[in-house]
Design a protein around this motif. Structure first.
Motif, PDB file in Angstrom:
ATOM      1  N   THR A  47      16.423  19.117   2.815  1.00  0.00           N
ATOM      2  CA  THR A  47      15.617  18.811   1.624  1.00  0.00           C
ATOM      3  C   THR A  47      15.464  20.025   0.714  1.00  0.00           C
ATOM      4  OG1 THR A  47      13.517  19.356   2.724  1.00  0.00           O
ATOM      5  CG2 THR A  47      14.307  17.086   2.918  1.00  0.00           C
ATOM      6  N   LEU A  48      15.706  21.225   1.241  1.00  0.00           N
ATOM      7  CA  LEU A  48      15.536  22.453   0.455  1.00  0.00           C
ATOM      8  C   LEU A  48      16.828  22.925  -0.200  1.00  0.00           C
ATOM      9  CD1 LEU A  48      13.273  24.428   2.967  1.00  0.00           C
ATOM     10  CD2 LEU A  48      12.548  23.320   0.856  1.00  0.00           C
ATOM     11  N   LEU A  49      17.943  22.344   0.196  1.00  0.00           N
ATOM     12  CA  LEU A  49      19.230  22.790  -0.346  1.00  0.00           C
ATOM     13  C   LEU A  49      19.396  22.393  -1.811  1.00  0.00           C
ATOM     14  CD1 LEU A  49      21.691  22.033   2.581  1.00  0.00           C
ATOM     15  CD2 LEU A  49      21.365  24.258   1.490  1.00  0.00           C
ATOM     16  N   GLY A 150      19.915  31.506   0.770  1.00  0.00           N
ATOM     17  CA  GLY A 150      20.215  31.373   2.187  1.00  0.00           C
ATOM     18  C   GLY A 150      19.109  30.574   2.850  1.00  0.00           C
ATOM     19  N   LEU A 151      19.483  29.566   3.625  1.00  0.00           N
ATOM     20  CA  LEU A 151      18.511  28.721   4.319  1.00  0.00           C
ATOM     21  C   LEU A 151      18.878  28.669   5.801  1.00  0.00           C
ATOM     22  CD1 LEU A 151      18.317  25.842   1.694  1.00  0.00           C
ATOM     23  CD2 LEU A 151      16.458  27.371   2.307  1.00  0.00           C
ATOM     24  N   PHE A 152      17.929  29.074   6.650  1.00  0.00           N
ATOM     25  CA  PHE A 152      18.212  29.189   8.076  1.00  0.00           C
ATOM     26  C   PHE A 152      17.107  28.545   8.905  1.00  0.00           C
ATOM     27  CE2 PHE A 152      20.725  32.431   6.115  1.00  0.00           C
ATOM     28  CZ  PHE A 152      21.881  32.496   6.877  1.00  0.00           C
ATOM     29  N   VAL A 191      11.339  39.876  10.045  1.00  0.00           N
ATOM     30  CA  VAL A 191      11.008  39.210   8.786  1.00  0.00           C
ATOM     31  C   VAL A 191      10.725  40.253   7.713  1.00  0.00           C
ATOM     32  CG1 VAL A 191       9.387  37.660   7.624  1.00  0.00           C
ATOM     33  CG2 VAL A 191      10.123  37.164   9.962  1.00  0.00           C
ATOM     34  N   ALA A 192      10.023  41.316   8.082  1.00  0.00           N
ATOM     35  CA  ALA A 192       9.746  42.398   7.128  1.00  0.00           C
ATOM     36  C   ALA A 192      11.045  43.016   6.625  1.00  0.00           C
ATOM     37  CB  ALA A 192       8.858  43.450   7.784  1.00  0.00           C
ATOM     38  N   ARG A 193      12.030  43.143   7.503  1.00  0.00           N
ATOM     39  CA  ARG A 193      13.329  43.676   7.108  1.00  0.00           C
ATOM     40  C   ARG A 193      13.990  42.754   6.080  1.00  0.00           C
ATOM     41  NH1 ARG A 193      17.162  47.369   5.898  1.00  0.00           N
ATOM     42  NH2 ARG A 193      19.237  46.695   6.528  1.00  0.00           N
ATOM     43  N   MET A 194      13.927  41.443   6.308  1.00  0.00           N
ATOM     44  CA  MET A 194      14.487  40.491   5.353  1.00  0.00           C
ATOM     45  C   MET A 194      13.805  40.626   3.991  1.00  0.00           C
ATOM     46  SD  MET A 194      14.687  37.060   7.724  1.00  0.00           S
ATOM     47  CE  MET A 194      15.227  37.163   9.431  1.00  0.00           C
ATOM     48  N   GLU A 195      12.505  40.814   4.014  1.00  0.00           N
ATOM     49  CA  GLU A 195      11.747  40.914   2.762  1.00  0.00           C
ATOM     50  C   GLU A 195      12.119  42.168   1.982  1.00  0.00           C
ATOM     51  OE1 GLU A 195       7.711  38.433   4.013  1.00  0.00           O
ATOM     52  OE2 GLU A 195       7.847  40.592   4.437  1.00  0.00           O
ATOM     53  N   CYS A 198      16.052  41.067   0.705  1.00  0.00           N
ATOM     54  CA  CYS A 198      16.219  39.878  -0.134  1.00  0.00           C
ATOM     55  C   CYS A 198      15.202  39.872  -1.273  1.00  0.00           C
ATOM     56  CB  CYS A 198      16.051  38.616   0.702  1.00  0.00           C
ATOM     57  SG  CYS A 198      17.183  38.521   2.111  1.00  0.00           S
ATOM     58  N   ARG A 199      15.571  39.217  -2.352  1.00  0.00           N
ATOM     59  CA  ARG A 199      14.676  39.151  -3.504  1.00  0.00           C
ATOM     60  C   ARG A 199      13.398  38.402  -3.159  1.00  0.00           C
ATOM     61  NH1 ARG A 199      16.901  36.066  -8.671  1.00  0.00           N
ATOM     62  NH2 ARG A 199      16.543  34.318  -7.248  1.00  0.00           N
ATOM     63  N   GLU A 200      13.511  37.362  -2.351  1.00  0.00           N
ATOM     64  CA  GLU A 200      12.354  36.569  -1.973  1.00  0.00           C
ATOM     65  C   GLU A 200      12.603  35.923  -0.609  1.00  0.00           C
ATOM     66  OE1 GLU A 200       9.570  32.945  -3.793  1.00  0.00           O
ATOM     67  OE2 GLU A 200      11.607  33.284  -4.564  1.00  0.00           O
ATOM     68  N   VAL A 201      11.595  35.913   0.237  1.00  0.00           N
ATOM     69  CA  VAL A 201      11.682  35.267   1.543  1.00  0.00           C
ATOM     70  C   VAL A 201      10.530  34.279   1.669  1.00  0.00           C
ATOM     71  CG1 VAL A 201      11.579  35.575   4.048  1.00  0.00           C
ATOM     72  CG2 VAL A 201      12.791  37.250   2.642  1.00  0.00           C
ATOM     73  N   ARG A 202      10.868  33.023   1.946  1.00  0.00           N
ATOM     74  CA  ARG A 202       9.851  31.994   2.160  1.00  0.00           C
ATOM     75  C   ARG A 202      10.008  31.426   3.562  1.00  0.00           C
ATOM     76  NH1 ARG A 202      10.100  28.207  -3.299  1.00  0.00           N
ATOM     77  NH2 ARG A 202       9.802  29.866  -4.855  1.00  0.00           N
ATOM     78  N   LEU A 203       8.888  31.227   4.235  1.00  0.00           N
ATOM     79  CA  LEU A 203       8.895  30.621   5.559  1.00  0.00           C
ATOM     80  C   LEU A 203       8.341  29.205   5.465  1.00  0.00           C
ATOM     81  CD1 LEU A 203       7.579  33.603   7.707  1.00  0.00           C
ATOM     82  CD2 LEU A 203       9.945  32.985   7.184  1.00  0.00           C
ATOM     83  N   HIS A 204       9.067  28.276   6.069  1.00  0.00           N
ATOM     84  CA  HIS A 204       8.687  26.859   6.018  1.00  0.00           C
ATOM     85  C   HIS A 204       8.555  26.365   7.455  1.00  0.00           C
ATOM     86  CE1 HIS A 204       8.470  22.767   4.537  1.00  0.00           C
ATOM     87  NE2 HIS A 204       9.497  22.406   5.274  1.00  0.00           N
TER      88      HIS A 204
END
Length: 246
Positions: A47-49, A150-152, A191-195, A198-204
């Motif tokens: 649904t996020l793609l 990127g969606l993982f 997660v901090a490393r990803m932030e 990456c320009r933006e990191v969202r957790l769902h």
């Protein structure tokens, strides 16, 4: 005498054996849409793609190939990779069975053989936590185009309960592990490393699974008891997001 296998070779061997297992071969008969619909985490990812028509999609750690085939059937030009040659062949077979060609590579996540800024969308299910996350995220930053996404779907350990368990001896000795000995759920520092990269990191958070797996491994304990505990804890965490990020 042959030297002992490296951790990467051992990981590849583990999944090569899985690829030859009858259970995985039987899954070739499941249509991509049914496979995605049956997994709450993959359904949430779908649904996020964004619109995939004409876009290059990198499927990371392709495995069976269901997510890759699903993306290809929606117009994406899918390039996939897996550490396991057996899994890469399985994904190729799966794609052909459902009418799409998947361009598969045998590769580690940490050393992708792709040009810089050659990917529009990167996807993956349960792959980052099998890798050196720092190096894998660097590779994503290199190959994904500016403005790409990127969606993982991942195993996370961002709340105190899970984090306490995965850093314990019980976890190190293999209790509750679903996959290979090399994996470890993603911890807050990753997660901090990803932030930072990456320009933006969202957790769902579409669901929570912990006690269900534990109960499935304990004799005489109903699995539904674990499911009820997971559901109750998930409702609590949804009401207090800090429990997810602490």
């Amino acid at each position: 005498m042959r030297p002992p296998p490296s951790s990467r070779e051992a990981e590849a061997g583990f999944w090569d054996q899985r690829a030859d297992h009858g259970e995985y071969r039987e899954r070739l008969a499941i249509p991509p849409e049914d496979y995605i619909e049956s997994e709450v985490w993959l359904k949430a990812l779908a649904t996020l793609l964004p619109d995939l028509h004409g876009r290059t999609v990198l499927d990371c750690g392709t495995g069976l190939g269901a997510l890759a085939a699903w993306c290809a059937r929606r117009g994406g030009k899918v390039v996939g990779f897996d550490l396991s040659g057996g899994m890469a062949r399985l994904a190729t077979d799966y794609g052909r069975r459902w009418g799409v060609e998947l361009s598969m590579m045998v590769s580690t996540f940490e050393e992708l053989p792709l040009r810089a800024q050659s990917v529009d969308v990167a996807v993956g299910q349960y792959i980052l936590h099998h890798t050196d996350v720092d190096r894998s995220v660097d590779q994503l930053a290199r190959v994904v185009k500016p403005g790409g996404v990127g969606l993982f779907v991942e195993n996370m350990a961002l709340n105190p309960l899970i984090r306490r368990y995965v850093t314990s001896r019980l976890f190190e000795e293999g209790m509750m592990r679903e996959g290979s000995p090399e994996e470890c759920p993603i911890l807050p520092e990753k997660v901090a490393r990803m932030e930072r990269v990456c320009r933006e990191v969202r957790l769902h958070w579409p669901s929570f699974v912990f006690f269900e797996i534990l109960c499935a491994r304990l004799p005489l304990v109903p699995r539904r008891l674990g499911q009820a505990a997971d559901d109750g804890l998930f409702r609590l965490m949804r009401g207090r997001p800090g429990l997810l990020r602490n």
